[in-house]
Write an enzyme that holds these catalytic residues in place. Structure first.
Site, short mmCIF file in Angstrom:
data_model
loop_
_atom_site.label_atom_id
_atom_site.label_comp_id
_atom_site.label_asym_id
_atom_site.label_seq_id
_atom_site.Cartn_x
_atom_site.Cartn_y
_atom_site.Cartn_z
N GLY B 137 0.99 -0.96 0.00
CA GLY B 137 0.12 0.05 0.01
C GLY B 137 0.77 1.24 0.00
O GLY B 137 0.97 1.94 1.20
N TYR B 138 1.57 1.58 -1.21
CA TYR B 138 2.45 2.61 -1.28
C TYR B 138 1.75 3.82 -2.12
O TYR B 138 1.05 4.80 -1.31
CB TYR B 138 3.75 2.27 -1.98
CG TYR B 138 4.77 1.03 -1.07
CD1 TYR B 138 4.20 1.04 0.13
CD2 TYR B 138 5.60 0.73 -1.75
CE1 TYR B 138 5.28 0.05 0.67
CE2 TYR B 138 6.48 -0.11 -1.21
CZ TYR B 138 6.28 -0.60 0.19
OH TYR B 138 7.08 -1.46 0.80
N SER B 139 1.56 3.51 -3.32
CA SER B 139 0.99 4.71 -4.20
C SER B 139 -0.26 5.37 -4.09
O SER B 139 -1.32 4.35 -3.50
CB SER B 139 1.09 4.09 -5.70
OG SER B 139 2.71 3.81 -5.93
N SER B 171 -1.13 -3.79 -6.74
CA SER B 171 -1.14 -5.11 -7.44
C SER B 171 -1.52 -6.24 -6.41
O SER B 171 -0.84 -6.43 -5.39
CB SER B 171 0.25 -5.29 -7.90
OG SER B 171 0.46 -4.31 -8.69
N GLU B 254 12.75 -4.90 -2.29
CA GLU B 254 11.59 -5.18 -3.48
C GLU B 254 12.39 -5.24 -4.87
O GLU B 254 12.34 -5.77 -5.78
CB GLU B 254 10.62 -3.95 -3.44
CG GLU B 254 9.59 -4.11 -4.46
CD GLU B 254 8.44 -2.92 -4.53
OE1 GLU B 254 8.73 -2.26 -3.57
OE2 GLU B 254 7.88 -3.10 -5.22
N THR B 383 10.64 4.55 -10.41
CA THR B 383 10.84 4.54 -12.08
C THR B 383 12.25 4.62 -12.23
O THR B 383 12.89 4.89 -11.43
CB THR B 383 10.35 5.99 -12.49
OG1 THR B 383 10.88 7.01 -11.76
CG2 THR B 383 8.59 6.08 -12.32
N GLU B 385 13.92 6.89 -13.49
CA GLU B 385 14.28 8.23 -13.29
C GLU B 385 14.51 8.15 -11.65
O GLU B 385 15.71 9.08 -11.30
CB GLU B 385 13.22 9.28 -13.38
CG GLU B 385 13.30 9.34 -14.94
CD GLU B 385 12.52 8.34 -15.84
OE1 GLU B 385 11.75 7.52 -15.33
OE2 GLU B 385 13.01 7.91 -16.90
#
Lengths: 372, 401
Positions: B137-139, B171, B254, B383, B385
């Protein structure tokens, strides 16, 4: 698994960096370039006193008996210093060739002299119709009563003017290749300087009926081919190690510059575009270091290494130039100046990337190793 | 450098090979619908394979192999991180259903580091046995790369925290039992200093989910809504308001555990085999120089991936945090996954477009899926980046402006 240097190698690395920082600053690289002498003698003697000439020569021939893996530690430090001296040619190429020769007299004659820093030797391999590999060697060595009579042209021979011997590859009539240590002062040898990008004082070498005595034969026939294949591996990985050293220096200089240089009121290293360039360079340097390490370890352990050697040489040759050019880009205009060191590294990696097979040449070898 | 396995590692490697040969059919690697570094969670094409996979996974759990690097007292085998890496490599090379997933790869190791003894006792055995599964439960809609700006708020009330807000790109949340969640617990603190980590039961009243279908047509994502969801205080993991810093460590795990380095080798071998045995316009594919060189380049980068992967294990075994190194591994591996798909697509030509297996679809029509799959690889778990920011700022010390 140990993805770092071992203790002895760390000590060797520390000593090498300290020595080269004091005895081989970039001012020496420039004065060596501008000087008529083939290379700085004082530096050469200093390196010999450090024991570097004898690093991989066995103890029976007054060497230190180090591994090829150890040697790559030195080569990395030398790449970081853009060393302007024929160490690679003498202590890597020639010493390795002689060490693996079955000619005991030749070993006893030459190896102790290399170990003592009293002999300079360089490789004469490339020809007008042969840039990489061993195919199509046109120089001839015709056997006679005393040895061989050699004729031919060799190109891109580094430090030929300062060399005592030319480690030369020629074709015999019917017995394949022959590897010879040819006395550079033999009658019939002439040199034409052919300056190149990396200041390594290269020459074209012409052999015109040069008589080579049989006690200077390194290898013939199948032995010669086997020796040369091994030598190509050693040299390709050795050049990778030099490039890794140069790349690391470029990265260090660039990161420092990005922290120091301010524009728009802040260090340019705070801009994401610069950070991402630097991050890419760092990943390239790490990747190059591990691939080189893997190939060096396989060669050192006498494991089959053809695939790993060519992976390393094809990859490192490509990314070393990418890293050096990005170093220029981040530095901006100052990097286009002779007085600034960055171009020394660009020259160094450009030359090393082409030596002993460029990226594409080795990519093709990897494809062959994949069974394609 | 020394790239050899020691005796323990080598015998474990051999033991794994024997186990895999015995427990899975020889053509198992053709069953899963996978691509290197995939996230999309495609189901097996044949439901029978799903069953075979479950049986296999149960055997791994019984042997304690889903948690091999955990201490023995917590249901692990006490193996080194290098042995864990060898396990991950072999299992992923065989495409075996062996991932301990988020539970064993991220939540378990984090609980062992920052959980209280009571929390470890409560959660660890159930994670080790494979009994419970987690989602991350991050984003949130307004907190992606800028994870420190999460706005789901947990208000302290008696012996509970009351959650209000929303998570997204969650996910597998619909298959899992619990969330490993970061939320805001201090509205006044500087944004990174006001977050905390919790374990949240999916069954908590006030939690609802909406499925989100990904570009492969799979239900892998969810939106998760929390409306006065009450979470017991003992589910706070680590220090209150230190959640963001704990999470940085969790992200290392992760980036390492999701790589599946062996899948790269497997698909490279399959692609090489295809090129060896196929023709294009009457000419053997293997005789085309550009094809040869692309495969050589992929093979070289797979080799680099292996070394960056083993480096993280070596560092963990030395007690070092492979923070920058896991970012280097992640950026390298995910971009390789993407390039591998693109190159495979070029080599296969029009046949690469086929989405269903069949006579005309090489590599079981996986290339078209990989082409889409690999889009998520360079986005999820930070990402490319963000990984480069980590390398530049934490690795090279460049300033954060």
């Amino acid at each position: 698994m140990n993805l770092d240097k071992n203790t002895e190698q760390t000590m060797l690395d520390d000593a090498a960096r300290k020595f080269l920082q004091s005895k081989c600053p970039s001012s020496l690289v420039r004065s060596a370039r501008d000087d008529d002498a083939p290379f700085p003698q004082e530096l050469w003697q200093g390196m010999a006193e450090m024991g570097w000439m004898s690093l991989t020569i066995d103890q029976a021939h007054e060497g230190l008996g180090g591994s090829f893996d150890d040697l790559t530690v030195l080569l990395e430090a030398m790449g970081a210093a853009c060393l302007p001296a024929p160490y690679f040619n003498t202590a890597v190429v020639s010493a390795t060739a002689i060490s693996r020769s079955s000619a005991t007299g030749l070993k006893e004659n030459l190896l102790p002299r290399i170990a003592a820093g009293k002999l300079v030797s360089t490789l004469a391999l490339i020809e007008p119709d042969n840039s990489y590999g061993l195919d199509n060697i046109q120089s001839t060595a015709v056997a006679n009563a005393n040895g061989y009579l050699v004729n031919g042209i060799k190109l891109f021979v580094e430090y030929a003017q300062g060399a005592d011997y030319l480690l030369t590859v020629a074709n015999t009539e019917g017995d394949g290749l022959v590897v010879l240590m040819i006395d550079a002062n033999s009658p019939g040898i002439s040199l034409t300087p052919a300056p190149t990008l990396d200041y390594s004082k290269q020459c074209e070498v012409f052999f015109n009926d040069v008589q080579v005595e049989s006690d200077l034969v390194v290898a013939t026939g199948e032995d010669a081919r086997e020796l040369l294949l091994y030598l190509e591996q050693v040299c390709a990985v050795g050049k990778c190690a030099e490039m890794v050293g140069a790349m690391q220096t470029v990265l260090d200089m660039t990161v420092q510059y990005a922290k120091d240089r301010t524009q728009f009121g802040q260090p340019i290293g705070g801009f994401q575009s610069i950070q991402h360039h630097c991050a890419n360079m760092a990943v390239d340097v790490d990747s190059a270091r591990y691939l080189t390490g893997l190939a060096a370890w396989k060669v050192s352990e006498n494991l089959p290494a053809a695939k790993e050697v060519s992976m390393a040489k094809s990859f490192v040759s490509r990314v070393a130039i990418r890293v050096a050019k990005m170093g220029h880009q981040v530095h901006g205009a100052i990097s286009f100046c002779d007085e600034f060191d960055m171009h020394l590294f660009l020259r160094k990696v450009q030359s090393a990337s082409m030596a002993f097979g460029d990226s594409e040449f080795h990519q093709e070898k990897v494809a062959v190793e994949l069974g394609l | 450098m020394d790239f050899s396995f020691n005796d323990n590692e080598q015998s474990f490697h051999d033991e794994l090979n024997d186990f895999l040969d015995k427990e899975l059919p020889a053509d198992w690697y053709t069953k899963p619908v996978r691509w290197p570094h995939d996230y999309a969670g495609s189901p097996y094409r044949d439901p029978k394979d799903e069953e075979t996979g479950e049986v296999f996974r149960k055997k791994l759990a019984d042997k304690g192999w889903l948690t091999i690097s955990w201490p023995k007292e917590y249901g692990g085998r006490g193996y080194t991180n290098m042995e864990q890496a060898i396990f991950d490599e072999r299992m992923s090379y065989y495409l075996a259903p062996a991932s301990g997933g988020i539970s064993c790869g991220i939540v378990g190791p984090m609980l062992l580091r920052i959980g209280t003894p009571e929390q470890q006792e409560h959660w660890i055995p159930r994670i080790a046995s494979g009994e419970i599964g987690f989602w991350l439960g991050y984003s949130e809609p307004n907190a992606g790369s800028d994870l420190g700006s999460v706005s789901t708020f947990a208000r302290e009330e008696g012996d509970h925290f009351v959650f209000n807000g929303q998570k997204c790109w969650s996910s597998g949340a619909h298959h899992a039992d619990y969330s490993w969640m970061i939320v805001r617990t201090d509205a006044d603190a500087r944004k990174h200093a006001g977050c905390s980590l919790f374990i949240v039961d999916n069954k908590t009243p006030g939690i609802t989910m909406r499925p989100v279908i990904n570009i492969l047509g799979n239900h892998s994502f969810n939106e998760v809504f929390m409306d006065d969801a009450r979470v017991p205080k003992e589910n706070l993991i680590g220090e209150k308001n230190k959640g963001f810093y704990h999470l940085m460590q969790a992200l290392d795990f992760e980036r390492i555990s999701l790589v599946g380095i062996g899948t790269f080798k497997r698909f490279l071998e399959e692609l090489v085999e295809y090129v060896k045995t196929s023709t294009r316009n009457g000419r053997p594919l293997k005789d085309i120089p550009s094809v040869r060189h692309k495969l050589a380049d992929l093979a070289t980068r797979v080799e680099i991936g292996y070394m960056l992967f083993y480096r993280t294990a070596e560092m963990l075994d030395r007690g070092q945090e492979p923070n920058v190194e896991s970012s280097a591994l992640k950026v390298m591996a995910t971009e390789l996954a993407r390039d591998m798909a693109e190159i495979a697509m070029e080599i296969l030509g029009p046949y690469g477009q086929l989405t269903e297996p069949g006579e005309r679809a090489p590599l079981r029509a996986l290339v078209s899926r990989g082409f889409l799959e690999s889009i998520s690889a360079t986005i999820g778990a930070g990402t490319s980046e963000i990984q480069r920011n980590v390398i530049a700022q934490r690795g090279l010390g460049l300033p954060r402006v």
